[in-house]
Enzyme design. Structure first.
Site, short mmCIF file in Angstrom:
data_model
loop_
_atom_site.label_atom_id
_atom_site.label_comp_id
_atom_site.label_asym_id
_atom_site.label_seq_id
_atom_site.Cartn_x
_atom_site.Cartn_y
_atom_site.Cartn_z
N THR A 82 46.69 10.91 -10.52
CA THR A 82 47.81 9.97 -10.62
C THR A 82 47.89 9.54 -12.08
O THR A 82 46.88 9.61 -12.77
CB THR A 82 47.50 8.75 -9.73
OG1 THR A 82 47.34 9.19 -8.41
CG2 THR A 82 48.56 7.69 -9.80
N ARG A 114 53.89 12.33 3.69
CA ARG A 114 52.72 11.48 3.42
C ARG A 114 52.99 10.66 2.16
O ARG A 114 53.39 11.19 1.13
CB ARG A 114 51.48 12.34 3.18
CG ARG A 114 50.20 11.54 2.84
CD ARG A 114 49.98 11.42 1.34
NE ARG A 114 48.66 10.83 1.02
CZ ARG A 114 48.27 10.48 -0.20
NH1 ARG A 114 49.07 10.65 -1.22
NH2 ARG A 114 47.08 9.95 -0.40
N VAL A 115 52.80 9.36 2.26
CA VAL A 115 52.91 8.49 1.10
C VAL A 115 51.57 7.80 0.92
O VAL A 115 51.01 7.28 1.88
CB VAL A 115 54.03 7.44 1.30
CG1 VAL A 115 54.07 6.47 0.13
CG2 VAL A 115 55.38 8.14 1.46
N THR A 150 44.09 4.70 -9.43
CA THR A 150 44.12 6.14 -9.17
C THR A 150 42.90 6.48 -8.31
O THR A 150 41.89 5.79 -8.38
CB THR A 150 44.09 6.95 -10.49
OG1 THR A 150 43.79 8.32 -10.18
CG2 THR A 150 43.03 6.43 -11.45
N GLY A 151 43.02 7.54 -7.52
CA GLY A 151 41.88 7.92 -6.68
C GLY A 151 42.34 8.27 -5.29
O GLY A 151 43.49 8.67 -5.09
N HIS A 152 41.46 8.10 -4.32
CA HIS A 152 41.80 8.47 -2.95
C HIS A 152 42.75 7.43 -2.36
O HIS A 152 42.35 6.31 -2.04
CB HIS A 152 40.54 8.62 -2.10
CG HIS A 152 40.85 9.09 -0.72
ND1 HIS A 152 40.61 8.34 0.40
CD2 HIS A 152 41.42 10.25 -0.29
CE1 HIS A 152 41.02 9.01 1.47
NE2 HIS A 152 41.51 10.17 1.08
N GLY A 153 44.01 7.82 -2.22
CA GLY A 153 45.07 6.88 -1.84
C GLY A 153 44.81 6.09 -0.58
O GLY A 153 45.01 4.88 -0.53
#
EC number: 3.4.19.5
Length: 319
Positions: free
Chosen positions: A169, A197-198, A220-223
């Site tokens: 991201t 997917r959001v 940022t990272g695992h949403g």
């Protein structure tokens, strides 16, 4: 006027940055930070600075945002973006948008031209048309690398989770000379994600949050993990309790790791201009400019520093 020294911090995503992409990631975050700082230096707003910095990374194929976004299960690009103004808590976001070069610009228009905060998919597309944003053919946004990775992930013995480690991201936070803060975040999401997917990026309080009373952050990272703990808002909460940006960032990232097993990275600026760039992943490309000095890094504990003049000189030579 000129009470506050402006600061900008940018990230190009947390995760694993492959050796052959390191150079490009470094150059990309440095360029974005210098561009955003250029706006602040001329007395421009934090909002304009974070939008400019993020747009610069959306246009850079090294990052998973705009051109260079990863592909969903059907091989399409679906992008999410958010921008937020710390002055009045106004925010604009878009999710699952296709065929536009700069989702962050569209998010800014949602904030300024509608009474809403989040437009999705077809509605966002129609709004973009109404605002005269040109359509970008999807193939212009798809890089060879994204297509390769998508194919790899389709193989029966593939493990898409493995490939999520470089999540990429992009984001920016800033404080301007008026003392206003802002954040912006943009992403192509997860590789081979389900259609529609959001993740956290478009969600206020997860992908970003800005409030003049405390500061601004972009994540940022695992949403899905970020959404579970509402990471951006959590960091500001810790700062409201008196923590420094670095301490607040580490505390929140640590909580996300222990509570839900999620890894990520954040950039933070508080309302007195102190900043932090912290991550629990292996790497995160980041850059910041404060007091006419540029700092940047990718690995934990790494920080390179040079004067802005020096950095701009090497920029114009094309790094």
């Amino acid at each position: 006027f000129g009470r506050m020294k402006p600061v900008i911090v940018v990230h190009g995503g947390a995760g694993r940055i492959f050796k052959e992409r390191e150079e490009g990631s470094r150059a990309g975050v440095v360029r974005a930070a210098l561009r955003g700082y250029g706006i602040l230096k001329q007395g421009g707003s934090a909002l304009d600075a974070v939008e400019e910095a993020v747009q610069s990374m959306e246009d850079d194929p090294h990052f998973n945002a705009g051109c260079g976004s990863v592909l969903n299960e059907k091989g399409e690009v679906e992008m999410d973006a958010i921008i937020m103004d710390g002055k009045n808590l106004d925010s604009g976001a878009v999710s699952a948008v296709k065929c536009i070069a700069n989702p962050i610009k569209l998010a800014r228009l949602v904030m300024e031209k509608t009474k809403h905060m989040l437009l999705t998919d077809r509605g966002a597309h129609e709004f973009a048309q109404a605002m005269g944003i040109p359509e970008t053919p999807e193939e212009k946004l798809i890089t060879e690398r994204s297509r390769e990775r998508w194919k790899k992930n389709l193989e029966p013995d593939s493990n898409p989770e493995e490939f999520q480690k470089d999540l990429g991201t992009v984001g920016a936070v800033a404080i301007d000379s008026e003392g206003n803060v802002a954040c912006a975040t943009s992403t192509g999401g997860l590789s081979n994600k389900l259609i529609g997917r959001v993740g956290d990026t478009a969600c206020i309080g997860s992908g970003g949050y800005a409030d003049n009373h405390s500061g601004a952050t972009s994540t940022t990272g695992h949403g899905e993990s970020i959404m579970k703990v509402v990471l951006a808002r959590l960091i500001l909460y810790h700062m409201e309790q008196g923590m420094s940006p670095e301490m607040a960032a580490d505390t929140a990232l640590d909580y996300m790791k222990t509570r839900v097993g999620g890894l990520g990275g954040v950039i933070v600026v508080n309302n007195s201009g102190e900043w932090a760039a912290r991550f629990s992943t292996k790497q995160m490309s980041w850059a910041t400019v404060k007091d006419d000095h540029l700092h940047h890094g990718i690995y934990a504990g790494e920080r390179h520093t040079k004067s802005v003049d020096e950095a701009l000189a090497s920029e114009s030579e094309g790094l």
